[in-house]
Design a protein around this motif. Structure first.
Motif, PDB file in Angstrom:
ATOM      1  N   PHE A   1     -16.692  18.799 -24.452  1.00 23.36           N
ATOM      2  CA  PHE A   1     -17.421  20.070 -24.341  1.00 23.36           C
ATOM      3  C   PHE A   1     -18.095  20.431 -25.659  1.00 23.36           C
ATOM      4  O   PHE A   1     -19.185  20.990 -25.678  1.00 23.36           O
TER       5      PHE A   1
ATOM      6  N   ILE B   1     -24.781  17.668 -19.007  1.00 21.73           N
ATOM      7  CA  ILE B   1     -24.891  18.733 -17.995  1.00 21.73           C
ATOM      8  C   ILE B   1     -24.468  18.187 -16.626  1.00 21.73           C
ATOM      9  O   ILE B   1     -23.655  18.786 -15.918  1.00 21.73           O
ATOM     10  N   HIS B   2     -25.009  17.031 -16.270  1.00 22.31           N
ATOM     11  CA  HIS B   2     -24.679  16.458 -14.959  1.00 22.31           C
ATOM     12  C   HIS B   2     -23.200  16.098 -14.843  1.00 22.31           C
ATOM     13  O   HIS B   2     -22.627  16.133 -13.770  1.00 22.31           O
ATOM     14  N   ARG B   3     -22.600  15.717 -15.984  1.00 20.86           N
ATOM     15  CA  ARG B   3     -21.192  15.313 -15.948  1.00 20.86           C
ATOM     16  C   ARG B   3     -20.261  16.513 -15.814  1.00 20.86           C
ATOM     17  O   ARG B   3     -19.076  16.365 -15.566  1.00 20.86           O
ATOM     18  N   GLY B   4     -20.785  17.727 -16.023  1.00 20.98           N
ATOM     19  CA  GLY B   4     -19.950  18.938 -15.924  1.00 20.98           C
ATOM     20  C   GLY B   4     -19.353  19.348 -17.267  1.00 20.98           C
ATOM     21  O   GLY B   4     -18.404  20.143 -17.303  1.00 20.98           O
ATOM     22  N   ALA B   5     -19.933  18.831 -18.378  1.00 23.95           N
ATOM     23  CA  ALA B   5     -19.348  19.093 -19.697  1.00 23.95           C
ATOM     24  C   ALA B   5     -19.909  20.345 -20.369  1.00 23.95           C
ATOM     25  O   ALA B   5     -19.788  20.501 -21.576  1.00 23.95           O
ATOM     26  N   VAL B   6     -20.540  21.198 -19.570  1.00 27.76           N
ATOM     27  CA  VAL B   6     -21.126  22.419 -20.143  1.00 27.76           C
ATOM     28  C   VAL B   6     -20.477  23.621 -19.485  1.00 27.76           C
ATOM     29  O   VAL B   6     -20.456  23.714 -18.251  1.00 27.76           O
ATOM     30  N   PHE B   7     -19.880  24.517 -20.310  1.00 31.75           N
ATOM     31  CA  PHE B   7     -19.502  25.811 -19.720  1.00 31.75           C
ATOM     32  C   PHE B   7     -19.994  26.940 -20.633  1.00 31.75           C
ATOM     33  O   PHE B   7     -19.891  26.873 -21.853  1.00 31.75           O
ATOM     34  N   PRO B   8     -20.563  27.970 -19.996  1.00 36.18           N
ATOM     35  CA  PRO B   8     -21.265  29.017 -20.742  1.00 36.18           C
ATOM     36  C   PRO B   8     -20.406  29.747 -21.767  1.00 36.18           C
ATOM     37  O   PRO B   8     -20.923  30.210 -22.777  1.00 36.18           O
TER      38      PRO B   8
ATOM     39  N   VAL C   1     -20.983  27.675 -24.716  1.00 35.25           N
ATOM     40  CA  VAL C   1     -22.378  27.435 -25.092  1.00 35.25           C
ATOM     41  C   VAL C   1     -23.087  28.707 -25.557  1.00 35.25           C
ATOM     42  O   VAL C   1     -23.693  28.725 -26.637  1.00 35.25           O
TER      43      VAL C   1
END
Lengths: 129, 279
Positions: B46, B221-228, B231
């Motif tokens: 992340f 992003i596609h892998r799901g490694a982003v959370f607001p 970020v």
């Protein structure tokens, strides 16, 4: 002095980044003030953010690829709109200068721009997911 | 610790990071990943994704004015960005496939290498380019920009384009793998290797970074490694800090700040190495 395609690129990027920033700020406000329920509640998130991404996705059912579009009603995934605007701006700007380069008969730059566009589109499409 | 304290702490540290990054002439991404990776509870996946998004959005936000003023060259950025994009995607895929410990060790080594590069690296305001290379000429990698500080037009051309493509391929790989941004490497490569003037190198580095990091960011992003929650406070912190940093630039002790950044990088790089070895 500044090439026309560069001026066009700059203008479109300027508009896009302003839109993206506004969406990001509004989306985050909606999220933190609890206007929309999140997919993963913050207390739960704090328990899981130490996990590797694959384990996190498995534990939360977090969307991957473009599935976040189906979760836009959730406060946390609403923020992906602003993030994806930023991540799409280079694609939009390259797509916008391609016709200009065609009109200029600038073949080498056109090949570079078109190739870059394909690489970015492939990345954004989830081909490498 | 209560969950809501983490975004506040993130905002505070990224705000300070934004100030220091401007004063030291490095990108925020190069400080974010080692520091947050070393001292915050978030998994490195992340942190790297957020580091890329920070570098990408900062570069995208700065690029319009640099491009419009001619202090960045899209023509110069395009071939380098194309190579860097492809390798940054590869870097992101490799980074996500490797065990966390191996990534930590590689990250620690890279951070220590960056510190060494910053310590040893020189810069040249207007490098001499006696003869542009054939590829550079074919790609029309030359131009003129107005330098407001000098109050005159500065013409530029580059050399060693083929070698530079390899170097930018390597830089893209590291950027994608570690989410570090790449201003720390782009500027010396454009300035010292290709012979672009320093101001043009700094401006063009931002444009390059915006394209290269975008490519790798999509993988995360596609892998799901982003959370607001990670970020957005970081993005706002770095952006506001960078604005204050730009105001402090004229009165700051640049050498001292640079030494502090070097020390921070050495500590964070060492910590990443130790974490990688499970110590």
């Amino acid at each position: 002095m500044v090439p026309i395609e560069q001026r066009i690129y700059a203008r479109w990027l300027d508009i896009g980044t302003r839109v993206g920033l506004a969406m990001l700020v509004v989306g985050f406000a909606v999220y933190v003030f609890g206007v929309l329920d999140p997919h993963v509640p913050p207390q739960e998130l704090a328990r899981l953010w130490t996990l590797p991404v694959d384990h996190y996705v498995a534990a939360t059912g977090a969307p991957t690829g473009w599935d976040w579009l189906r979760h836009l009603g959730k406060g946390d995934y609403l923020n992906f709109l602003g993030i994806s605007v930023f991540a799409s701006m280079s694609i939009v700007c390259y797509a916008r200068i391609v016709p200009t380069l065609i009109l200029q008969h600038d073949r080498l730059q056109l090949v570079l721009a078109a190739s870059q566009l394909l690489v970015l589109l492939a990345a954004a499409s989830g081909l490498f997911f | 610790m209560e969950w809501w304290l983490w975004p506040i702490a993130l905002f505070a540290i990224t705000f300070a990071m934004g100030i220091v990054a401007v004063l030291a002439g490095v990108g925020g991404g190069v400080l974010f990943v080692p520091l947050v990776g070393a001292f915050f509870p978030f998994h490195l996946d992340f942190v790297r994704a957020t580091g890329l998004l920070i570098a990408m959005t900062s570069a995208l936000s700065a690029a319009p004015s640099l491009l419009a003023s001619g202090l960045a060259s899209l023509r110069l950025a395009m071939p380098l960005a194309l190579v860097g994009s492809v390798t940054s995607i590869a870097g992101a895929l490799v980074g996500l496939a490797l065990p966390t410990g191996a990534v930590q060790v590689a990250l620690g080594c890279t951070i220590l290498g960056i510190a060494l590069l910053m310590w040893r690296g020189g810069r040249s305001a207007h490098p001499q380019v006696p003869r542009p290379d054939t590829l550079g000429v074919a790609l029309r990698l030359h131009g003129v920009y107005h330098d407001p500080a000098l109050g005159r037009e500065v013409s530029w051309q580059v050399h060693r384009t083929p070698a530079s493509l390899f170097v930018f391929g390597g830089i893209g790989l590291l950027a994608g793998m570690f989410g570090l941004g790449a201003g720390w490497a782009n500027v010396p490569a454009l300035n010292l290797l290709m012979g672009a003037p320093l101001k043009l190198s700094v401006g063009t580095s931002g444009v390059l970074l915006s394209v290269v990091d975008t490519s790798a960011a999509w993988v995360y992003i596609h892998r799901g490694a982003v959370f607001p929650m990670l970020v957005v406070p970081s993005l706002i912190g770095v952006t506001l800090g960078a604005k204050l940093g730009a105001r402090l630039l004229r009165v700051s002790p640049a050498l001292l700040v640079r030494r502090v950044v070097l020390a921070v990088l050495v500590i964070a790089g060492g910590r990443a190495l130790l974490k990688g070895f499970g110590i």
